[in-house]
Motif scaffolding. Structure first.
Motif, PDB file in Angstrom:
ATOM      1  N   ASP A  75       0.833  -1.203   0.000  1.00  0.00           N
ATOM      2  CA  ASP A  75       0.000   0.000   0.000  1.00  0.00           C
ATOM      3  C   ASP A  75       0.873   1.260   0.000  1.00  0.00           C
ATOM      4  O   ASP A  75       0.768   2.129   0.872  1.00  0.00           O
ATOM      5  CB  ASP A  75      -0.975  -0.017   1.178  1.00  0.00           C
ATOM      6  CG  ASP A  75      -2.226  -0.827   0.845  1.00  0.00           C
ATOM      7  OD1 ASP A  75      -2.142  -1.710  -0.031  1.00  0.00           O
ATOM      8  OD2 ASP A  75      -3.284  -0.592   1.446  1.00  0.00           O
ATOM      9  N   ASN A  93      -3.406  -0.010  -3.422  1.00  0.00           N
ATOM     10  CA  ASN A  93      -4.856  -0.111  -3.547  1.00  0.00           C
ATOM     11  C   ASN A  93      -5.430   1.302  -3.579  1.00  0.00           C
ATOM     12  O   ASN A  93      -4.879   2.215  -2.968  1.00  0.00           O
ATOM     13  CB  ASN A  93      -5.450  -0.917  -2.398  1.00  0.00           C
ATOM     14  CG  ASN A  93      -5.304  -2.414  -2.625  1.00  0.00           C
ATOM     15  OD1 ASN A  93      -5.878  -2.967  -3.550  1.00  0.00           O
ATOM     16  ND2 ASN A  93      -4.509  -3.070  -1.782  1.00  0.00           N
ATOM     17  N   HIS A  99      -3.426   4.901   0.386  1.00  0.00           N
ATOM     18  CA  HIS A  99      -3.022   3.534   0.060  1.00  0.00           C
ATOM     19  C   HIS A  99      -2.366   3.430  -1.319  1.00  0.00           C
ATOM     20  O   HIS A  99      -2.103   2.330  -1.787  1.00  0.00           O
ATOM     21  CB  HIS A  99      -4.236   2.597   0.113  1.00  0.00           C
ATOM     22  CG  HIS A  99      -4.843   2.480   1.469  1.00  0.00           C
ATOM     23  ND1 HIS A  99      -4.652   1.391   2.295  1.00  0.00           N
ATOM     24  CD2 HIS A  99      -5.632   3.329   2.176  1.00  0.00           C
ATOM     25  CE1 HIS A  99      -5.306   1.573   3.438  1.00  0.00           C
ATOM     26  NE2 HIS A  99      -5.906   2.739   3.384  1.00  0.00           N
ATOM     27  N   TRP A 100      -2.129   4.570  -1.969  1.00  0.00           N
ATOM     28  CA  TRP A 100      -1.521   4.528  -3.285  1.00  0.00           C
ATOM     29  C   TRP A 100      -0.966   5.898  -3.645  1.00  0.00           C
ATOM     30  O   TRP A 100      -1.190   6.874  -2.932  1.00  0.00           O
ATOM     31  CB  TRP A 100      -2.536   4.080  -4.343  1.00  0.00           C
ATOM     32  CG  TRP A 100      -3.606   5.109  -4.669  1.00  0.00           C
ATOM     33  CD1 TRP A 100      -4.586   5.556  -3.846  1.00  0.00           C
ATOM     34  CD2 TRP A 100      -3.771   5.810  -5.898  1.00  0.00           C
ATOM     35  NE1 TRP A 100      -5.367   6.486  -4.486  1.00  0.00           N
ATOM     36  CE2 TRP A 100      -4.898   6.660  -5.760  1.00  0.00           C
ATOM     37  CE3 TRP A 100      -3.102   5.801  -7.123  1.00  0.00           C
ATOM     38  CZ2 TRP A 100      -5.334   7.501  -6.774  1.00  0.00           C
ATOM     39  CZ3 TRP A 100      -3.554   6.631  -8.148  1.00  0.00           C
ATOM     40  CH2 TRP A 100      -4.659   7.463  -7.960  1.00  0.00           C
ATOM     41  N   ASN A 152     -10.152  -3.734  -5.004  1.00  0.00           N
ATOM     42  CA  ASN A 152      -9.111  -3.940  -3.994  1.00  0.00           C
ATOM     43  C   ASN A 152      -8.390  -5.240  -4.313  1.00  0.00           C
ATOM     44  O   ASN A 152      -8.961  -6.153  -4.920  1.00  0.00           O
ATOM     45  CB  ASN A 152      -9.731  -4.037  -2.596  1.00  0.00           C
ATOM     46  CG  ASN A 152      -8.709  -4.370  -1.507  1.00  0.00           C
ATOM     47  OD1 ASN A 152      -7.899  -3.539  -1.115  1.00  0.00           O
ATOM     48  ND2 ASN A 152      -8.770  -5.599  -0.999  1.00  0.00           N
ATOM     49  N   GLY A 168      -5.102  -5.392   2.356  1.00  0.00           N
ATOM     50  CA  GLY A 168      -5.432  -4.136   1.697  1.00  0.00           C
ATOM     51  C   GLY A 168      -6.607  -3.450   2.372  1.00  0.00           C
ATOM     52  O   GLY A 168      -6.822  -3.568   3.575  1.00  0.00           O
TER      53      GLY A 168
END
Length: 272
Positions: A75, A93, A99-100, A152, A168
């Motif tokens: 992530d 994700n 997360h990205w 996800n 995730g």
């Protein structure tokens, strides 16, 4: 007669050893009760033989290090700390921007997005010899109350005979087909916020079914939410809070009882 039986036994065991795959996600812990498998170590130190080091960076980002020197970050948000580390692999994700990143460093050899075209998901199977990374797609809630199918990815890292899973931004209990695709995860990182991902009872239900030897909580926004998770799962899982940010784990040192290990998030800093 005795030597004939012994020879047959040795031939059988030898054949079985040759057929055994390095990692098949159904590895069973075979460790003595009370074994010590937690080691204090800086993320820059060499990884011991047959082991993997897992360091909690922040939120849902972990650094997974192999003995051969490969570094994977889960992530990935584009920031791991002040250390000048360029990972070999990053996974991401996109349920939330924590997360990205849309701008990963172009020097990173392998950038694995956990989503594809809307509703279609994506499939990864990256074999780097020492480590294999694959994914299982799950659905996420999209904006305005909708749903994005396969938005996800649960990423699985197969290394040193271990199967390490990162759930995730999981929003639902996996289906039977998704559980089957995952296999048995020896170590799993699980979001335990109880709200933005999924309610705690559903996450605990998922973890009980996975039957992993080690659970590492992530995505907890306060000690209160972390404590609620630990209370809810402690009837089945042992709980350890060593106050460290990293663990080193191997097949031989998996605990004999399923165990939650609380790691303290810590950004990567270059050590003198």
């Amino acid at each position: 007669m005795r030597w004939i039986i012994l020879a047959l036994m040795l031939m059988t065991s030898g054949a079985a050893a040759q057929e055994r795959r390095p990692s098949h996600c159904i590895a069973i812990a075979d460790a003595a009760p009370g074994i010590t498998y937690l080691h204090k170590a800086n993320w820059q130190e060499p990884v011991p033989e047959y082991s993997v080091r897992i360091s909690y960076i922040a939120h849902a980002s972990f650094l997974i290090q192999t003995r051969g020197g490969l570094n994977a970050v889960t992530d990935f948000t584009g920031f791991v700390g002040s250390a000048p580390l360029i990972p070999d692999i990053v996974t991401m994700n996109h349920a939330h921007d924590t997360h990205w990143t849309a701008f990963p460093d172009p020097a990173i050899p392998h950038v694995l997005q956990g989503w594809g075209e809307f509703g279609r998901g994506i499939d990864h199977y990256l074999d780097l010899g020492e480590i294999l990374i694959r994914n299982v797609s799950t659905d996420i809630r999209s904006q305005f109350g909708g749903r994005e199918d396969k938005g996800n990815s649960i990423f699985v890292f197969e290394v040193e005979g271990l199967c390490i899973g990162h759930l995730g931004h999981l929003h639902h209990v996996p289906t039977d087909e998704q559980f089957a695709a995952l296999g048995r995860l020896d170590v799993v990182m699980a979001a335990v916020d109880g709200g933005t991902t999924m309610p705690l009872p559903e996450m605990i239900q998922t973890l009980r079914r996975l039957k992993s030897s080690v659970i590492i909580p992530m995505h907890w926004f306060s000690r209160y939410s972390l404590g609620a998770f630990l209370t809810g799962i402690s009837d089945v899982f042992a709980v350890q809070q060593p106050g460290e940010s990293s663990i080193e784990v191997s097949l031989a040192t998996l605990p004999d009882r399923p165990t939650v290990i609380v790691l303290e998030p810590e950004y990567l800093i270059e050590q003198e």
